[in-house]
Scaffold this motif. Sequence first.
Motif, PDB file in Angstrom:
ATOM      1  N   CYS A  67       0.792  -1.436  -0.638  1.00 52.84           N
ATOM      2  CA  CYS A  67      -0.005  -0.083   0.253  1.00 52.84           C
ATOM      3  C   CYS A  67       0.857   1.224   0.358  1.00 52.84           C
ATOM      4  N   TYR A  69      -0.419   3.999   1.101  1.00 55.31           N
ATOM      5  CA  TYR A  69      -0.527   5.375   1.954  1.00 55.31           C
ATOM      6  C   TYR A  69       0.170   4.093   3.458  1.00 55.31           C
ATOM      7  N   ASP A  70      -0.728   5.250   4.551  1.00 52.54           N
ATOM      8  CA  ASP A  70      -0.013   4.821   5.753  1.00 52.54           C
ATOM      9  C   ASP A  70      -0.854   5.399   7.086  1.00 52.54           C
ATOM     10  N   CYS A  71      -2.225   4.770   6.723  1.00 52.30           N
ATOM     11  CA  CYS A  71      -2.674   5.151   7.736  1.00 52.30           C
ATOM     12  C   CYS A  71      -2.601   4.464   8.783  1.00 52.30           C
ATOM     13  N   TYR A  73      -4.355   3.372  11.555  1.00 53.12           N
ATOM     14  CA  TYR A  73      -5.124   2.005  12.555  1.00 53.12           C
ATOM     15  C   TYR A  73      -5.014   0.709  11.546  1.00 53.12           C
ATOM     16  N   CYS A  74      -4.085   1.243   9.767  1.00 51.19           N
ATOM     17  CA  CYS A  74      -4.274  -0.354   9.963  1.00 51.19           C
ATOM     18  C   CYS A  74      -2.971  -1.047   9.252  1.00 51.19           C
ATOM     19  N   SER A  76      -1.660  -2.561   6.994  1.00 50.09           N
ATOM     20  CA  SER A  76      -0.975  -2.775   5.736  1.00 50.09           C
ATOM     21  C   SER A  76      -0.302  -1.261   5.271  1.00 50.09           C
ATOM     22  N   ARG A  77      -0.179  -1.137   6.541  1.00 47.80           N
ATOM     23  CA  ARG A  77       0.632   1.096   5.909  1.00 47.80           C
ATOM     24  C   ARG A  77       1.883   1.078   5.530  1.00 47.80           C
ATOM     25  N   SER A 112      -8.383  -4.584  -0.903  1.00 48.01           N
ATOM     26  CA  SER A 112      -7.008  -4.573  -1.280  1.00 48.01           C
ATOM     27  C   SER A 112      -6.502  -3.337  -0.538  1.00 48.01           C
ATOM     28  N   ILE A 114      -3.619  -0.785  -1.695  1.00 44.15           N
ATOM     29  CA  ILE A 114      -3.530   0.363  -2.400  1.00 44.15           C
ATOM     30  C   ILE A 114      -1.853   0.368  -3.051  1.00 44.15           C
ATOM     31  N   LYS A 184      -5.213  10.826   3.552  1.00 41.86           N
ATOM     32  CA  LYS A 184      -7.319  10.190   2.919  1.00 41.86           C
ATOM     33  C   LYS A 184      -8.110  11.293   3.095  1.00 41.86           C
TER      34      LYS A 184
HETATM   35  S1  SF4 Z   1      -4.096  -0.474   2.781  1.00 37.63           S
HETATM   36 FE1  SF4 Z   1      -6.557   1.319   3.057  1.00 37.63          FE
HETATM   37  S2  SF4 Z   1      -6.926   1.792   5.287  1.00 37.63           S
HETATM   38 FE2  SF4 Z   1      -4.575   0.287   5.057  1.00 37.63          FE
HETATM   39  S3  SF4 Z   1      -3.192   1.810   4.657  1.00 37.63           S
HETATM   40 FE3  SF4 Z   1      -3.237   1.519   2.474  1.00 37.63          FE
HETATM   41  S4  SF4 Z   1      -4.845   2.804   2.217  1.00 37.63           S
HETATM   42 FE4  SF4 Z   1      -5.144   3.273   4.688  1.00 37.63          FE
END
Ligand code: SF4
Lengths: 419, 252
Positions: A67, A69-71, A73-74, A76-77, A112, A114, A184
């Motif tokens: 992914c 992104y770096d959310c 709480y996730c 997968s960040r 998924s 991203i 986001k």
């Molecule tokens: S998988 Fe979704 S929630 Fe997790 S970091 Fe990537 S965008 Fe954010």
Amino acid sequence: MNFDRLKEKLEILADAAKYDVSCSSSGGTRKNKKGALGDSSPSGICHTYTEDGRCVSLLKILLTNHCIYDCAYCVSRSSNDIKRAAFTVEEVVDLTINFYRRNYIEGLFLSSGIFKNADTTMERLVRVAKKLRLEENFNGYIHLKSIPGASDDLMQEAALYADRLSVNIEIPTESGLKLLAPEKNRQDMISPMRYIQKGIIQYKDEKKILKKVPKFAPAGQSTQMIVGATNENDLQIIKVADHFYKNFNLKRVYYSGYVPVLEDQRLPSLTTEVPMLRENRLYQSDWLMRFYGFKAEEILDPNMPFLDLEVDPKLSWALRNLDQFPINLQTAEYQLILRIPGIGVKTAQKIVSARRFQILTIDHLKKLGAAVNRAKYFIDFNAGNAYLRYLTDKNFRRLLIGGSSSKFHNQFSQQLTLF
Amino acid sequence: MTTLLYDGSFDGLLTAVFEVFEYRYKDVEIASKERFHQENIFAEIHEVITQTDKSERVLNKLEQNIGKPGIYKLLKVFLSEDPDLENLTLSAVRQSVKHPEDNILENFADSDVLKISKICKSVDRERHRMTAFVRFEKMKDDVFFAKIDPDFNVLPLIRKHFKDRYQDQKWMIYDLRRNYGLFYDLDDCEFFYPDEKIDLHHYQQKFHDEEKNYQVLWQRYFTKTNIVERKNIKLHIQHVPKRYWKYLTEKW
Ligand code: SF4
């Protein structure tokens, strides 16, 4: 197919998808065509339950946990140092079909991380669904997680092949989202929902005129909110849910008690308990809104914006509205019978049926499946009811809790002993 | 007291019910031959010979009074194998004949009706569990085979479900306790009654080459989708009672 490699991918990508709680397969109405594989029944079937007690009805996996992104709480960040993997389209299709043939699952829930950008990712998800439907003749359930920011064209295509689409709101408040997922924005999440909603309405209109309109996300859309990662209150959460039910015709809102998996100063510490009882109370409130005719405003008082952990929200409402009771079992409308604590939808229906034949007593009520230990204080039988004198008692609440909360004490004893 | 003995079939039972009215028996019980042990030596025995014209007349009458859903309920009572099933059925038919204008199965305040409703609930739950907990295993001859051992005789109730769902694969569901099964061969979906119990020794050797792989994949999936921090075994067992475990691939 390389079995060992596939097994490894499955382990990684099932593990990464497990925190998404929206797994129901209900609401599908795909009939099997002659000689094809599968159908989806409106009620959905849970094929097994995990050791944490959640239903398994779909193969719930990520296409990839890469992914950009770096959310916060996730798992997968991008800044989290974990093993990464990605399925090919063929692999997902093969797993789905073979699990389905063995009656392990009702279908696929595909989400998924991203990779590259929203559209590339979304396009891959759509390809899986398309291949399942067109090449494998698969009529089981497909739920695709839409990627925020994906283009309308892709959303349109997704809705043709999937039964349900969802975009997770994740964090109930906008400020919370800013804090935990700064890359986001809420608008990117909401606009695909708006697009699907319009599509569903348009489908219904066209369906009236033309018989053969291709199905468009027939099981509707749903969303998920993580509870307890930021410090929103229950009233805010219920209001958000209510907003989505009303304005987006959402089929379900899921609440997911935050499981602390990552060390981050913006998040609750790793030793924080998963707020399971709170999550349960939110689901109970949700039921009250969807099946019992309660309005969001009735469930919580702005002065007390958190759900009562000691008693369920329906009993809590009753205790705040004692003047509405007692309710006469023989004559009251169905909607009012539903408001009696200890009486569920099925029992209420049975009461309305049975009372045509005779005058009901407390013994009947027990046999019809009501939780009489609670219900008895709120009901007027035609022959009178001695328990009604407690209704005005100052210690009524205590009296009731003593006799009613056992169900949750058992189920959540791990949590409750900590308080 | 007269005891009507029937052959244990649903048609037989309905024939017996018909004859209760035909012969105007008042003090009567119905029992299936297999399960009948004569306790009351003064009872008079009346042997019922199953006649579909009689059972159909009962069915038609019932359909007028309690509709197809009502008949379906009585069928579930029959499949429940409850020791009291004959007398409950008789009671329902008697009440229905007496009150043809009402759906007597909705009179939940009557103890027989309530018992029927409870039995239906249990049978429904088992039926539902069988749609969920059946696990097919692909055999060398490409037949997907499943063993079941339900508490009630629900195989007839799940036929349509599986027939609708799996049309492009051969499959078989076999009831180990009652020793009969259901087989779909891509054209027809019929019950079969083997003379001897199916021999299940070494049957894993008859697995299709790919079968073990998918079983392992499913087991790994089951383990990985669990959230350890939320473990709640009590709830787990409530949903998946232990008696089903030996038939569930993910629980081996
Ligand atoms: S998988 Fe979704 S929630 Fe997790 S970091 Fe990537 S965008 Fe954010």
